[in-house]
Scaffold this motif. Sequence first.
Motif, short mmCIF file in Angstrom:
data_model
loop_
_atom_site.label_atom_id
_atom_site.label_comp_id
_atom_site.label_asym_id
_atom_site.label_seq_id
_atom_site.Cartn_x
_atom_site.Cartn_y
_atom_site.Cartn_z
N ALA A 122 0.84 -1.20 0.00
CA ALA A 122 0.00 0.00 0.00
C ALA A 122 0.87 1.24 0.00
CB ALA A 122 -0.91 0.02 1.22
N ILE A 123 0.41 2.26 -0.70
CA ILE A 123 1.00 3.59 -0.63
C ILE A 123 -0.08 4.53 -0.12
CG2 ILE A 123 2.03 5.50 -1.95
CD1 ILE A 123 3.02 3.38 -3.95
N ILE A 124 0.22 5.25 0.95
CA ILE A 124 -0.76 6.13 1.58
C ILE A 124 -0.20 7.54 1.64
CG2 ILE A 124 -2.13 6.58 3.66
CD1 ILE A 124 -1.88 3.60 4.33
N THR A 125 -0.93 8.49 1.09
CA THR A 125 -0.48 9.89 1.15
C THR A 125 -1.11 10.56 2.38
OG1 THR A 125 -2.28 10.85 -0.18
CG2 THR A 125 -0.40 9.94 -1.38
N GLY A 126 -0.46 11.61 2.85
CA GLY A 126 -0.94 12.27 4.06
C GLY A 126 -0.92 11.33 5.25
N ALA A 127 0.16 10.54 5.36
CA ALA A 127 0.20 9.46 6.35
C ALA A 127 0.86 9.85 7.67
CB ALA A 127 0.92 8.25 5.76
N ALA A 128 1.25 11.10 7.82
CA ALA A 128 1.94 11.50 9.05
C ALA A 128 0.98 11.84 10.18
CB ALA A 128 2.85 12.70 8.78
N SER A 129 -0.32 11.95 9.87
CA SER A 129 -1.28 12.34 10.90
C SER A 129 -2.68 11.90 10.49
CB SER A 129 -1.26 13.85 11.14
OG SER A 129 -1.63 14.53 9.94
N GLY A 130 -3.62 12.03 11.42
CA GLY A 130 -5.04 11.83 11.11
C GLY A 130 -5.38 10.47 10.51
N PHE A 131 -6.24 10.50 9.50
CA PHE A 131 -6.74 9.27 8.90
C PHE A 131 -5.61 8.45 8.27
CE2 PHE A 131 -10.41 12.32 7.87
CZ PHE A 131 -10.96 12.16 9.13
N GLY A 132 -4.71 9.12 7.58
CA GLY A 132 -3.62 8.41 6.91
C GLY A 132 -2.73 7.67 7.89
N LEU A 133 -2.44 8.31 9.02
CA LEU A 133 -1.63 7.67 10.05
C LEU A 133 -2.37 6.47 10.63
CD1 LEU A 133 0.84 7.61 11.92
CD2 LEU A 133 -0.35 9.25 13.41
N GLY A 134 -3.65 6.65 10.92
CA GLY A 134 -4.43 5.56 11.50
C GLY A 134 -4.51 4.36 10.57
N LEU A 135 -4.75 4.59 9.29
CA LEU A 135 -4.84 3.49 8.33
C LEU A 135 -3.48 2.83 8.15
CD1 LEU A 135 -6.53 1.85 6.36
CD2 LEU A 135 -5.93 3.51 4.59
N SER A 136 -2.41 3.60 8.14
CA SER A 136 -1.07 3.03 8.02
C SER A 136 -0.81 2.04 9.16
CB SER A 136 -0.01 4.14 8.04
OG SER A 136 -0.14 4.99 6.92
N LYS A 137 -1.18 2.41 10.37
CA LYS A 137 -1.01 1.52 11.52
C LYS A 137 -1.82 0.24 11.36
CE LYS A 137 -0.10 5.05 15.07
NZ LYS A 137 -0.64 5.69 16.30
N GLU A 138 -3.07 0.39 10.95
CA GLU A 138 -3.95 -0.77 10.82
C GLU A 138 -3.43 -1.75 9.77
OE1 GLU A 138 -6.47 -1.73 12.58
OE2 GLU A 138 -6.76 0.02 13.83
N LEU A 139 -3.05 -1.24 8.62
CA LEU A 139 -2.58 -2.12 7.55
C LEU A 139 -1.24 -2.78 7.92
CD1 LEU A 139 -3.50 -0.11 4.32
CD2 LEU A 139 -4.68 -2.09 5.29
N ALA A 140 -0.35 -2.01 8.51
CA ALA A 140 0.95 -2.57 8.92
C ALA A 140 0.75 -3.69 9.94
CB ALA A 140 1.85 -1.48 9.48
N SER A 141 -0.20 -3.52 10.86
CA SER A 141 -0.45 -4.54 11.88
C SER A 141 -1.03 -5.82 11.28
CB SER A 141 -1.41 -4.00 12.95
OG SER A 141 -2.74 -3.88 12.44
N ARG A 142 -1.56 -5.71 10.07
CA ARG A 142 -2.12 -6.88 9.38
C ARG A 142 -1.15 -7.47 8.35
NH1 ARG A 142 -6.01 -3.97 11.44
NH2 ARG A 142 -8.10 -4.86 11.84
N GLY A 143 0.08 -7.03 8.40
CA GLY A 143 1.10 -7.63 7.57
C GLY A 143 1.31 -6.99 6.21
N TRP A 144 0.64 -5.87 5.96
CA TRP A 144 0.85 -5.17 4.69
C TRP A 144 2.22 -4.47 4.69
CZ3 TRP A 144 -3.00 -3.28 0.84
CH2 TRP A 144 -4.22 -3.96 0.92
N VAL A 145 2.79 -4.32 3.51
CA VAL A 145 3.92 -3.42 3.33
C VAL A 145 3.33 -2.04 3.07
CG1 VAL A 145 5.88 -2.79 1.88
CG2 VAL A 145 5.39 -5.21 2.36
#
Length: 271
Positions: free
Chosen positions: A5-28
């Motif tokens: 996955a590539i997520i923009t605006g990932a340093a805060s808010g929704f992007g940060l939250g989704l980055s954490k969720e996907l990483a915890s599920r084994g996504w790159v």
Amino acid sequence: MSKVAIITGAASGFGLGLSKELASRGWVVFATDRDSAAVEATKSFGAIPRRADVTIPSDLSAVVQEAIADYGSVDLMVANAGYGNFSSVEETTAEEVRRIFEVNFFGVENSIRSVLPQMRKQRSGRIIITTSVVAHVTLVGLGWYSATKQALKAVANALRQETKWLGIDVCTVEPGTSKTGFGSVAFELLDSGRAVGDYDRVMTGLNKWLGGLYRISPGPDKVVKKMLKAATSPRPRAHYPASWDVRAFKIAFYLLPKSWLDAVVLWLAKR
């Protein structure tokens, strides 16, 4: 093999939250943001932080090419970067109008263009675009911001139809009011951008009632859950309204006569 996955605006808010969720599920997860210092913190939960300004196509292309070189595919692009500008139509300067379109609309265009060639090649992929309740509802003080989100909704609808047969899914997530850094930026611009006294009545009212709504609104968790569902559902929906206020505003906007809607908005502005 892990999905990428590539997520923009990932340093805060929704992007940060989704980055954490996907990483915890084994996504790159390639977590991107123009704030290089803030996005670097995503290393703590296993994301790959990269500085990327969505208004610079080469920044996004570099991340995409790195993902392909190292992992062989791009499975998800989350075009999430954006900001709010609460201001009357006239009080928003021409430069500010161009800037908000450059980030909110053309930044998403750049994000989409960066991944489509690879997704077409692999005949798979998913694109999620963060829009807003104002993709449907335009209110006082939100004209230019709403315009960026309504334009994104139109593009998402067309792109979804164009790429479905290629194995590429396109969907939008529609946040309502949520306590993130978005609100502080938008209200700061509202306070600093006042220049025409004739708009005091409606703009002061907007600041009061919309600010009150933000103060009682939840954090980003509900929106992140919708984004996660959009990212992982086998058959994603076209649009994901993220909270009750999104549904309520949409119903009011599409069903009420516009004269009634205007009366309600102006009544709220006077309170």
